[in-house]
Enzyme design. Sequence first.
Site, PDB file in Angstrom:
ATOM      1  N   THR A 225      39.191 -36.441   0.992  1.00  0.00           N
ATOM      2  CA  THR A 225      38.868 -35.137   0.062  1.00  0.00           C
ATOM      3  C   THR A 225      38.312 -35.015  -0.727  1.00  0.00           C
ATOM      4  O   THR A 225      39.635 -35.217  -0.742  1.00  0.00           O
ATOM      5  CB  THR A 225      39.287 -33.846   1.112  1.00  0.00           C
ATOM      6  OG1 THR A 225      38.723 -33.573   2.019  1.00  0.00           O
ATOM      7  CG2 THR A 225      38.592 -32.828   0.835  1.00  0.00           C
TER       8      THR A 225
ATOM      9  N   THR B 241      37.310 -37.666  -6.361  1.00  0.00           N
ATOM     10  CA  THR B 241      37.070 -38.624  -6.175  1.00  0.00           C
ATOM     11  C   THR B 241      36.823 -39.833  -5.120  1.00  0.00           C
ATOM     12  O   THR B 241      35.678 -40.608  -5.505  1.00  0.00           O
ATOM     13  CB  THR B 241      38.821 -39.678  -6.494  1.00  0.00           C
ATOM     14  OG1 THR B 241      39.101 -38.223  -7.624  1.00  0.00           O
ATOM     15  CG2 THR B 241      38.927 -40.868  -7.451  1.00  0.00           C
TER      16      THR B 241
ATOM     17  N   GLY C  68      46.379 -31.470  -1.710  1.00  0.00           N
ATOM     18  CA  GLY C  68      46.196 -30.377  -1.317  1.00  0.00           C
ATOM     19  C   GLY C  68      45.658 -29.521  -1.951  1.00  0.00           C
ATOM     20  O   GLY C  68      45.064 -28.265  -1.809  1.00  0.00           O
TER      21      GLY C  68
ATOM     22  N   GLU D  83      43.904 -34.371   5.952  1.00  0.00           N
ATOM     23  CA  GLU D  83      43.919 -35.237   5.941  1.00  0.00           C
ATOM     24  C   GLU D  83      45.651 -36.012   6.001  1.00  0.00           C
ATOM     25  O   GLU D  83      45.739 -37.438   6.021  1.00  0.00           O
ATOM     26  CB  GLU D  83      44.228 -34.865   4.158  1.00  0.00           C
ATOM     27  CG  GLU D  83      43.006 -34.672   3.362  1.00  0.00           C
ATOM     28  CD  GLU D  83      42.902 -34.040   1.492  1.00  0.00           C
ATOM     29  OE1 GLU D  83      42.012 -34.137   1.461  1.00  0.00           O
ATOM     30  OE2 GLU D  83      43.991 -34.220   1.809  1.00  0.00           O
TER      31      GLU D  83
ATOM     32  N   LYS E 154      47.196 -38.798 -12.739  1.00  0.00           N
ATOM     33  CA  LYS E 154      47.804 -37.828 -11.502  1.00  0.00           C
ATOM     34  C   LYS E 154      48.676 -38.310 -11.401  1.00  0.00           C
ATOM     35  O   LYS E 154      49.928 -38.237 -11.069  1.00  0.00           O
ATOM     36  CB  LYS E 154      46.637 -38.431 -10.890  1.00  0.00           C
ATOM     37  CG  LYS E 154      45.680 -37.713 -10.938  1.00  0.00           C
ATOM     38  CD  LYS E 154      44.986 -36.250 -10.160  1.00  0.00           C
ATOM     39  CE  LYS E 154      43.569 -35.874 -10.089  1.00  0.00           C
ATOM     40  NZ  LYS E 154      43.732 -35.879  -9.240  1.00  0.00           N
TER      41      LYS E 154
END
Length: 235
Positions: free
Chosen positions: A32, A35, A103, A111, A129
């Site tokens: 999800t 990206t 999340g 996930e 990230k």
Amino acid sequence: MTAADPVKVMKQEVGRAAASRVQSGSIVGLGTGSTTAFAIQFLGERLKSGDLKDIKGVPTSFQASVLAKQYGIPLTTLDEIEKIDIAIDGADEVDPQKNLIKGGGAAHTREKIVDSLADLFIVVVDSSKLVEKLGTTFPLPLEVLALAISPVTRAVEKLGGQPELRMAIKKDGPVITDQGNMIIDVKFTAIDNPAELEKTLNNIPGVLDNGLFVGLADLILVGEVKDGQPSVREI
Ligand code: 5RP
């Protein structure tokens, strides 16, 4: 003509790189986020061109299943398969041990189920990230049963976290997950022991799962822009 947004180009490249790892005949966990959405798009394009055949997707969210249908990827469920060959998913933070916070899209519970069943779990991120310690740039999401919001909030405060109920955008009130629950985002100064905190938080009654993914990721694909050119490196 306007110049392409470099972040979008980076996400596209990393999504393409992940999709290119999928082989014909595979069961694919579909993550999800913005990206992974590009990875799903490129999987669909490979199917359409005939370069890839006979794959089935296991979606981690409503978003993933809508995109899979849009791009012609057949779907299956965990009841119908024995294993997942490869999962592709995004992350909000990645530490040097490849532990993750996920999340940001409120989908971490599903996930984690899907990604943890994959023989190969590929994480697709941009270089913003990457962190030295989890929890330093992003709060940790907990999916919580609505009736347990108050006790879970108090329990998290006792652990030294600063909890905040996630509020929706373009809808009054809280975010409701695909499973009908709520999200509490918890700010910790830094997470020293992700494995221990993952277990401690999941032990609070009413918490369905938290966004710490410890020891699950096999490969991180990191999108970067160098000298104006997008590139993808592996960790
Ligand atoms: C959803 C997630 C996403 O994978 C994560 O938030 C990253 O999303 P994006 O690729 O849009 O930055 O964990 O629950």
